[in-house]
Motif scaffolding. Sequence first.
Motif, PDB file in Angstrom:
ATOM      1  N   PHE A 118      -2.674  -4.631   5.024  1.00  0.00           N
ATOM      2  CA  PHE A 118      -3.464  -4.615   4.028  1.00  0.00           C
ATOM      3  C   PHE A 118      -3.528  -2.611   3.777  1.00  0.00           C
ATOM      4  O   PHE A 118      -3.376  -2.418   2.441  1.00  0.00           O
ATOM      5  CB  PHE A 118      -4.811  -5.032   4.164  1.00  0.00           C
ATOM      6  CG  PHE A 118      -5.910  -4.547   3.290  1.00  0.00           C
ATOM      7  CD1 PHE A 118      -5.871  -5.090   1.875  1.00  0.00           C
ATOM      8  CD2 PHE A 118      -6.779  -3.600   3.537  1.00  0.00           C
ATOM      9  CE1 PHE A 118      -6.689  -4.588   0.870  1.00  0.00           C
ATOM     10  CE2 PHE A 118      -7.841  -3.088   2.362  1.00  0.00           C
ATOM     11  CZ  PHE A 118      -7.583  -3.604   1.101  1.00  0.00           C
ATOM     12  N   TYR A 119      -3.877  -1.995   4.668  1.00  0.00           N
ATOM     13  CA  TYR A 119      -3.979  -0.966   4.339  1.00  0.00           C
ATOM     14  C   TYR A 119      -2.769   0.013   4.116  1.00  0.00           C
ATOM     15  O   TYR A 119      -2.782   1.021   3.129  1.00  0.00           O
ATOM     16  CB  TYR A 119      -4.582   0.041   5.845  1.00  0.00           C
ATOM     17  CG  TYR A 119      -6.171  -0.150   5.771  1.00  0.00           C
ATOM     18  CD1 TYR A 119      -7.276   0.354   5.110  1.00  0.00           C
ATOM     19  CD2 TYR A 119      -6.566  -1.137   6.783  1.00  0.00           C
ATOM     20  CE1 TYR A 119      -8.195   0.104   5.128  1.00  0.00           C
ATOM     21  CE2 TYR A 119      -7.800  -1.452   6.766  1.00  0.00           C
ATOM     22  CZ  TYR A 119      -8.930  -0.715   6.251  1.00  0.00           C
ATOM     23  OH  TYR A 119     -10.118  -1.165   6.214  1.00  0.00           O
ATOM     24  N   LEU A 148      -2.191  -0.710   0.592  1.00  0.00           N
ATOM     25  CA  LEU A 148      -3.046  -0.060  -0.147  1.00  0.00           C
ATOM     26  C   LEU A 148      -2.691   1.414  -0.501  1.00  0.00           C
ATOM     27  O   LEU A 148      -2.797   2.149  -1.617  1.00  0.00           O
ATOM     28  CB  LEU A 148      -4.525  -0.002   0.588  1.00  0.00           C
ATOM     29  CG  LEU A 148      -5.637   0.923  -0.254  1.00  0.00           C
ATOM     30  CD1 LEU A 148      -6.122   0.142  -1.560  1.00  0.00           C
ATOM     31  CD2 LEU A 148      -6.811   1.209   0.624  1.00  0.00           C
ATOM     32  N   VAL A 149      -2.415   2.204   0.362  1.00  0.00           N
ATOM     33  CA  VAL A 149      -1.771   3.629   0.612  1.00  0.00           C
ATOM     34  C   VAL A 149      -0.378   3.469  -0.602  1.00  0.00           C
ATOM     35  O   VAL A 149      -0.408   4.547  -1.423  1.00  0.00           O
ATOM     36  CB  VAL A 149      -1.260   3.914   1.992  1.00  0.00           C
ATOM     37  CG1 VAL A 149      -0.606   5.255   1.910  1.00  0.00           C
ATOM     38  CG2 VAL A 149      -2.524   4.140   2.453  1.00  0.00           C
ATOM     39  N   SER A 150       0.566   2.595  -0.275  1.00  0.00           N
ATOM     40  CA  SER A 150       1.731   2.514  -1.171  1.00  0.00           C
ATOM     41  C   SER A 150       1.428   2.145  -2.682  1.00  0.00           C
ATOM     42  O   SER A 150       1.811   2.851  -3.485  1.00  0.00           O
ATOM     43  CB  SER A 150       2.513   1.404  -0.591  1.00  0.00           C
ATOM     44  OG  SER A 150       3.133   1.629   0.684  1.00  0.00           O
ATOM     45  N   GLU A 151       0.306   1.623  -2.821  1.00  0.00           N
ATOM     46  CA  GLU A 151      -0.075   1.312  -4.329  1.00  0.00           C
ATOM     47  C   GLU A 151      -0.526   2.556  -4.913  1.00  0.00           C
ATOM     48  O   GLU A 151      -0.402   2.777  -6.014  1.00  0.00           O
ATOM     49  CB  GLU A 151      -1.134   0.170  -4.195  1.00  0.00           C
ATOM     50  CG  GLU A 151      -1.551  -0.345  -5.304  1.00  0.00           C
ATOM     51  CD  GLU A 151      -0.589  -1.263  -6.355  1.00  0.00           C
ATOM     52  OE1 GLU A 151      -0.958  -1.628  -7.626  1.00  0.00           O
ATOM     53  OE2 GLU A 151       0.508  -1.260  -5.726  1.00  0.00           O
ATOM     54  N   LEU A 211      -0.575   4.297  10.471  1.00  0.00           N
ATOM     55  CA  LEU A 211      -0.963   4.564   8.916  1.00  0.00           C
ATOM     56  C   LEU A 211      -0.878   5.934   8.462  1.00  0.00           C
ATOM     57  O   LEU A 211      -0.498   6.265   7.482  1.00  0.00           O
ATOM     58  CB  LEU A 211      -2.523   4.120   8.832  1.00  0.00           C
ATOM     59  CG  LEU A 211      -2.961   4.076   7.283  1.00  0.00           C
ATOM     60  CD1 LEU A 211      -1.800   3.028   6.358  1.00  0.00           C
ATOM     61  CD2 LEU A 211      -4.432   3.657   7.077  1.00  0.00           C
ATOM     62  N   LEU A 212      -1.158   6.943   9.559  1.00  0.00           N
ATOM     63  CA  LEU A 212      -1.073   8.121   9.371  1.00  0.00           C
ATOM     64  C   LEU A 212       0.319   8.615   9.130  1.00  0.00           C
ATOM     65  O   LEU A 212       0.738   9.595   8.069  1.00  0.00           O
ATOM     66  CB  LEU A 212      -1.519   9.048  10.439  1.00  0.00           C
ATOM     67  CG  LEU A 212      -2.792   9.737  10.399  1.00  0.00           C
ATOM     68  CD1 LEU A 212      -4.106   8.665  10.274  1.00  0.00           C
ATOM     69  CD2 LEU A 212      -3.478  10.676  11.694  1.00  0.00           C
ATOM     70  N   ALA A 213       1.258   8.157   9.792  1.00  0.00           N
ATOM     71  CA  ALA A 213       2.725   8.376   9.588  1.00  0.00           C
ATOM     72  C   ALA A 213       3.259   7.867   8.337  1.00  0.00           C
ATOM     73  O   ALA A 213       3.938   8.336   7.724  1.00  0.00           O
ATOM     74  CB  ALA A 213       3.451   7.671  10.574  1.00  0.00           C
TER      75      ALA A 213
END
Length: 207
Positions: free
Chosen positions: A8-9, A12-15, A152-154
Amino acid sequence: MNARSYGFYEDLVSEFFSKSWLMFHCIVFRRAAVKAELHSSRDIQIRKHFGMLLRKKIAYFSKAGADRRYRVRVDPLPTRYAREHEAVGNIVNAQLRKDLGDLRDDLDTPLLHDIRACDSARTVGIQVSDVLLGAVLAAWQQQVSSAPKLKLLAHVAWQLGWNDLRSDTKPHVWKFNVWHFLGAGEPREVDTRPVKLRYPMPVWRPR
């Protein structure tokens, strides 16, 4: 965030990075860089840095003199003054009138329309900002050991064309901007890197 919620996260970042109408700007500094003796209280320190971020960003995007209004929604500021947001708004608007007076015809209408404290649990925009800011701070503090969080940081760094998030950006970078605020005589901790977005965005130009 855990392994089950990671997908999900990441989405979200890609969006966020795929949308040209969304941007993220933050200021990063070491608490030790702030000279407490120059501020009468911790509340004043918070007000100063929050106001400084708003002033710089609103001034930058309003230099063309376009008819813009800014509405700010934030988590409640961690201060004892119940009307802190109103105080910040008044100060920032006064500074903006001074900064942009020669570029704007309508000086009586404030650029910063209002600042409202909102419950982040009910405000999607603040939640997205929290995810991105959390990623930046985690990378700078280097205290994350959780595999999903590191992943996620990467992913955020990959979206920027970076190997990691320990960097700041040039002032003109509008999509994802990290402002490293330095105290007087404080050495730089990181190098400024160019941003190469995976989702190309148009160059911002005043209009």
